[in-house]
Design a protein around this motif. Structure first.
Motif, PDB file in Angstrom:
ATOM      1  N   MET A   1       0.653  -1.321  -0.031  1.00  0.00           N
ATOM      2  CA  MET A   1       0.508   0.333  -0.040  1.00  0.00           C
ATOM      3  C   MET A   1       0.600   1.473  -0.128  1.00  0.00           C
ATOM      4  O   MET A   1       1.578   1.478   1.065  1.00  0.00           O
ATOM      5  N   LEU A   2       0.980   1.860  -0.925  1.00  0.00           N
ATOM      6  CA  LEU A   2       2.089   2.975  -0.792  1.00  0.00           C
ATOM      7  C   LEU A   2       1.259   4.517  -0.715  1.00  0.00           C
ATOM      8  O   LEU A   2       0.579   4.775  -0.580  1.00  0.00           O
ATOM      9  N   PHE A   3       2.173   4.951  -0.388  1.00  0.00           N
ATOM     10  CA  PHE A   3       1.548   6.045   0.832  1.00  0.00           C
ATOM     11  C   PHE A   3       1.113   7.250  -0.356  1.00  0.00           C
ATOM     12  O   PHE A   3       0.754   7.813  -0.137  1.00  0.00           O
ATOM     13  N   THR A   4       1.853   7.095  -1.688  1.00  0.00           N
ATOM     14  CA  THR A   4       0.549   7.726  -2.489  1.00  0.00           C
ATOM     15  C   THR A   4      -0.359   7.801  -3.787  1.00  0.00           C
ATOM     16  O   THR A   4      -0.749   7.751  -4.700  1.00  0.00           O
ATOM     17  N   SER A   5      -0.807   5.517  -3.156  1.00  0.00           N
ATOM     18  CA  SER A   5      -1.521   5.415  -3.248  1.00  0.00           C
ATOM     19  C   SER A   5      -3.048   5.329  -2.581  1.00  0.00           C
ATOM     20  O   SER A   5      -3.278   7.007  -1.980  1.00  0.00           O
ATOM     21  N   TYR A   6      -4.079   5.890  -3.922  1.00  0.00           N
ATOM     22  CA  TYR A   6      -5.781   6.277  -3.426  1.00  0.00           C
ATOM     23  C   TYR A   6      -6.066   4.955  -1.967  1.00  0.00           C
ATOM     24  O   TYR A   6      -6.860   5.556  -1.865  1.00  0.00           O
ATOM     25  N   ALA A   7      -5.609   4.293  -2.547  1.00  0.00           N
ATOM     26  CA  ALA A   7      -5.931   3.123  -1.112  1.00  0.00           C
ATOM     27  C   ALA A   7      -5.138   3.533   0.178  1.00  0.00           C
ATOM     28  O   ALA A   7      -6.416   3.346   1.091  1.00  0.00           O
ATOM     29  N   PHE A   8      -4.416   3.947   0.005  1.00  0.00           N
ATOM     30  CA  PHE A   8      -3.603   4.465   1.262  1.00  0.00           C
ATOM     31  C   PHE A   8      -4.346   5.759   1.584  1.00  0.00           C
ATOM     32  O   PHE A   8      -4.748   6.464   2.796  1.00  0.00           O
ATOM     33  N   GLY A 517       0.130   9.589 -14.327  1.00  0.00           N
ATOM     34  CA  GLY A 517      -0.649  10.378 -15.686  1.00  0.00           C
ATOM     35  C   GLY A 517       0.795   9.048 -16.509  1.00  0.00           C
ATOM     36  O   GLY A 517       1.466   8.204 -15.785  1.00  0.00           O
ATOM     37  N   ILE A 518       0.365   9.449 -17.561  1.00  0.00           N
ATOM     38  CA  ILE A 518       1.276   8.993 -18.574  1.00  0.00           C
ATOM     39  C   ILE A 518       2.090   9.316 -19.559  1.00  0.00           C
ATOM     40  O   ILE A 518       3.196  10.919 -18.897  1.00  0.00           O
ATOM     41  N   GLY A 519       3.428   8.159 -18.847  1.00  0.00           N
ATOM     42  CA  GLY A 519       4.892   8.509 -18.765  1.00  0.00           C
ATOM     43  C   GLY A 519       5.657   8.571 -17.657  1.00  0.00           C
ATOM     44  O   GLY A 519       6.690   8.962 -16.779  1.00  0.00           O
ATOM     45  N   TYR A 520       4.332   8.835 -16.290  1.00  0.00           N
ATOM     46  CA  TYR A 520       4.880   8.946 -15.216  1.00  0.00           C
ATOM     47  C   TYR A 520       4.509   7.738 -14.230  1.00  0.00           C
ATOM     48  O   TYR A 520       3.066   6.960 -14.346  1.00  0.00           O
ATOM     49  N   ASP A 521       5.503   7.092 -13.166  1.00  0.00           N
ATOM     50  CA  ASP A 521       4.713   6.397 -12.404  1.00  0.00           C
ATOM     51  C   ASP A 521       4.969   6.585 -11.092  1.00  0.00           C
ATOM     52  O   ASP A 521       6.303   6.451 -10.152  1.00  0.00           O
ATOM     53  N   ALA A 522       4.094   6.601  -9.920  1.00  0.00           N
ATOM     54  CA  ALA A 522       4.920   7.334  -8.216  1.00  0.00           C
ATOM     55  C   ALA A 522       4.653   6.238  -8.131  1.00  0.00           C
ATOM     56  O   ALA A 522       4.696   4.913  -7.663  1.00  0.00           O
ATOM     57  N   SER A 523       5.784   6.513  -7.672  1.00  0.00           N
ATOM     58  CA  SER A 523       7.485   5.349  -6.981  1.00  0.00           C
ATOM     59  C   SER A 523       7.073   5.440  -6.351  1.00  0.00           C
ATOM     60  O   SER A 523       6.816   6.251  -4.858  1.00  0.00           O
ATOM     61  N   GLN A 524       7.794   4.016  -5.303  1.00  0.00           N
ATOM     62  CA  GLN A 524       7.862   3.667  -3.728  1.00  0.00           C
ATOM     63  C   GLN A 524       8.938   4.843  -3.600  1.00  0.00           C
ATOM     64  O   GLN A 524       9.803   4.969  -3.973  1.00  0.00           O
ATOM     65  N   PHE A 525       8.460   4.637  -1.919  1.00  0.00           N
ATOM     66  CA  PHE A 525      10.088   5.570  -1.765  1.00  0.00           C
ATOM     67  C   PHE A 525      11.115   4.951  -1.423  1.00  0.00           C
ATOM     68  O   PHE A 525      10.880   3.654  -1.277  1.00  0.00           O
ATOM     69  N   ILE A 526      12.069   5.938  -1.667  1.00  0.00           N
ATOM     70  CA  ILE A 526      13.632   4.954  -2.126  1.00  0.00           C
ATOM     71  C   ILE A 526      14.320   4.681  -0.855  1.00  0.00           C
ATOM     72  O   ILE A 526      14.089   3.362  -0.956  1.00  0.00           O
ATOM     73  N   TYR A 527      13.268   4.402   0.444  1.00  0.00           N
ATOM     74  CA  TYR A 527      14.034   4.283   1.825  1.00  0.00           C
ATOM     75  C   TYR A 527      13.083   2.928   2.371  1.00  0.00           C
ATOM     76  O   TYR A 527      13.444   2.579   3.390  1.00  0.00           O
ATOM     77  N   ASN A 528      11.996   2.826   1.534  1.00  0.00           N
ATOM     78  CA  ASN A 528      11.126   1.300   1.816  1.00  0.00           C
ATOM     79  C   ASN A 528      12.498   0.250   1.826  1.00  0.00           C
ATOM     80  O   ASN A 528      11.659  -0.663   2.132  1.00  0.00           O
ATOM     81  N   GLN A 529      13.498   0.322   0.924  1.00  0.00           N
ATOM     82  CA  GLN A 529      13.704  -1.039   0.774  1.00  0.00           C
ATOM     83  C   GLN A 529      14.862  -1.009   1.626  1.00  0.00           C
ATOM     84  O   GLN A 529      15.046  -2.394   1.238  1.00  0.00           O
TER      85      GLN A 529
END
Length: 530
Positions: A1-8, A517-529
């Motif tokens: 569940m990404l912080f940047t997702s609608y689900a979150f 949107g097109i060409g972009y993908d809201a990514s997970q936060f770097i430090y989640n790894q």
């Protein structure tokens, strides 16, 4: 569940509503349920890992504390019958038992972390050694998924256990409360690494709805989303273009990539921390700040006092100080003084303890040699800087430039560039490749790309660069204003129309200028790894 997702966002809105509807005594239980639901959504099997850490830490802490209480009670009841030597022997025996419980729990939980995070790294190095000696034997890699936030919650739990052992906090008798401390969901992604003594009081307290506090929390969340979506995820396109095509993007492109990554990492990491602190504040919970304008630091030492503060203090308190004052280190220091002189003898504990800290910091960041080299690179710079302090003092005594605005600016730029150079190990993730790419800075001679329009070939348009410059200007402005007090307090003191325009304008910026949107993908936060 990404912080940047609608689900979150839906999860968060539901939690806020329920949190202030349920009776206060149930609020921490609701947070526990929400935290485990959040973790379950990331990976149901991963619950076993966090449960194992919580359960072992809970029982070990209780055992350590109960042994200490029995010791005090026994000595108090028998103080007239026991000699000084008997009291000391009894205390030593109890302390030894407490140490064994602490060590067993540390080894168990760090062992879990080592297995899931470093097994394949170890196998890769063993295979490399076998190839180097001409052996055809190769070991297969393990199919192990890294549980979300395992480094953060492991360190948080073990910090609590060590504090109980030291007697600085009391063991939590309620297993559910300890489970919430370990699993509090906003911190699972990227920290901060909280201490039980700092977080427990507000985490388990009953909180009535406070409009000002809730709004402040929402404002902090919005500011975090601005950093993440408008700046970090947008400039990520340029960073990826540079580091993924090392044949094309060399020389000056490496310099551009260093600066781009410095901005991306700062906006991504601090944006996530802003969201974490904002969520906690909206719930009435106090989480410590993790950054204090690190890119305004005038030295690397100062930078590490301002960047990822809770991680730095954790390594200092639980690795640096115990190593520097342990009996073997003190014995080695006396040996060094006797055989190599006072100068080396008094420096040895500091240098060796610092080496252990930065080696552990590098390994903590990732299971690969680039992070090890990155960590030791920081250690080298810090130690060299410390040794050169007398030279710096003579320089400033002669030229009197300390305190001038232009020299402060030079120090800030120097620090940012030093840290950006070290972060190339993070970008390329391969030590030999990193050195080769860094070397092209001095051999390619293609600095014209900075002004001839070549940077438009990185997947970023003129509009993208305009948005990034505006976002960077806003970041710098807010950072400068924060030096003299809270920006939110200043905004709150303004008339309602001004406050509305500020926050609604920021909301529109996230909505319209966010990188999705097109060409972009809201990514997970770097430090989640991690």
């Amino acid at each position: 569940m990404l912080f940047t997702s609608y689900a979150f966002l839906g999860f968060l809105a539901t939690l806020f509503l329920l949190y202030y509807l349920v009776p206060g005594r149930f609020q921490w239980k609701l947070l526990l349920a929400a935290s485990y639901l959040f973790y379950f959504a990331a990976g149901p099997a991963w619950l076993l890992y966090i449960l194992a850490t919580t359960v072992t830490t809970y029982f070990a802490a209780l055992r350590i504390e109960d042994m200490g209480r029995r010791q005090k009670a026994y000595i108090k009841a028998n103080k007239d019958q026991l000699s000084k030597e008997e009291k000391k022997a009894y205390k030593d025996r109890i302390k030894s038992g407490q140490w064994r419980w602490l060590l067993a729990c540390l080894l168990f939980n760090l062992g879990i972390l080592a297995v899931v995070k470093y097994t394949n790294f170890a196998i890769s190095n063993v295979n490399g050694l076998l190839r180097a000696v001409g052996s055809a034997r190769q070991f297969g890699f393990w199919d192990i998924a890294l549980p979300m936030g395992i480094s953060f919650y492991t360190f948080q739990a073990l910090g609590y256990l060590i504090d109980v052992y030291r007697g600085t906090v009391e063991a939590e008798r309620n297993p559910g409360r300890l489970a919430l401390f370990v699993s509090f969901f906003p911190q699972l992604i990227q920290g901060p690494i909280s201490r039980f003594g700092d977080l427990a009081q507000s985490l388990f307290a009953e909180h009535g709805f406070d409009g000002k506090r809730f709004n402040y929390g929402l404002e902090r969340i919005l500011w975090g989303y601005f950093k993440k979506l408008v700046i970090a995820d947008r400039i990520l396109t340029g960073v990826n273009a540079i580091i993924r095509d090392t044949g094309t993007y060399r020389g000056a492109y490496v310099f551009v990539g260093m600066l781009f990554y410095a901005l991306e990492l700062y906006a991504d990491f601090t944006g996530g921390i802003d969201i974490t602190i904002g969520i906690a504040q909206s719930l009435g919970i106090g989480v410590k700040e993790n950054f204090r304008r690190p890119y305004f630091s005038k030295s690397v030492k100062e930078y590490w006092r301002r960047w990822h503060i809770t991680m730095g203090t954790w390594f200092t308190d639980y690795i640096f100080y115990p190593i520097s004052v342990c009996k073997p280190m003190l014995k080695f220091s006396r040996f060094a003084r006797a055989h190599f002189g006072e100068c080396i003898g008094k420096r040895a504990p500091v240098y060796l303890s610092s080496f252990a800290v930065w080696l552990a910091t590098g390994i903590w960041h990732g299971a690969s040699w680039n992070f090890v080299v990155w960590g030791l690179g920081n250690w080298v710079i810090l130690m060299v800087s410390q040794e050169l302090e007398p030279l710096y003092a003579r320089f400033h005594g002669r030229f009197r430039v300390q305190g001038s605005w232009w020299f402060k600016l030079f120090q800030v730029v120097r620090t940012v560039l030093l840290m950006s150079c070290l972060r190339t190990f993070d970008c390329y993730r391969d030590v030999p490749l990193t050195f080769r790419m860094f070397g092209t800075l001095f051999t390619e001679g293609n600095w014209h790309i900075l002004w001839d329009g070549s940077l438009l070939g990185l997947g970023l348009s003129v509009v993208d660069y305009g948005v990034l410059l505006a976002g960077l200007a806003l970041l710098v402005t807010v950072s400068l204003l924060q030096r003299s007090g809270s920006v939110r307090d200043r905004i709150a003191a303004k008339p309602y129309p001004v406050r509305f325009l500020v926050w609604y304008g920021l909301f529109l910026a996230v909505l319209l200028a966010g990188a999705y949107g097109i060409g972009y993908d809201a990514s997970q936060f770097i430090y989640n790894q991690f």
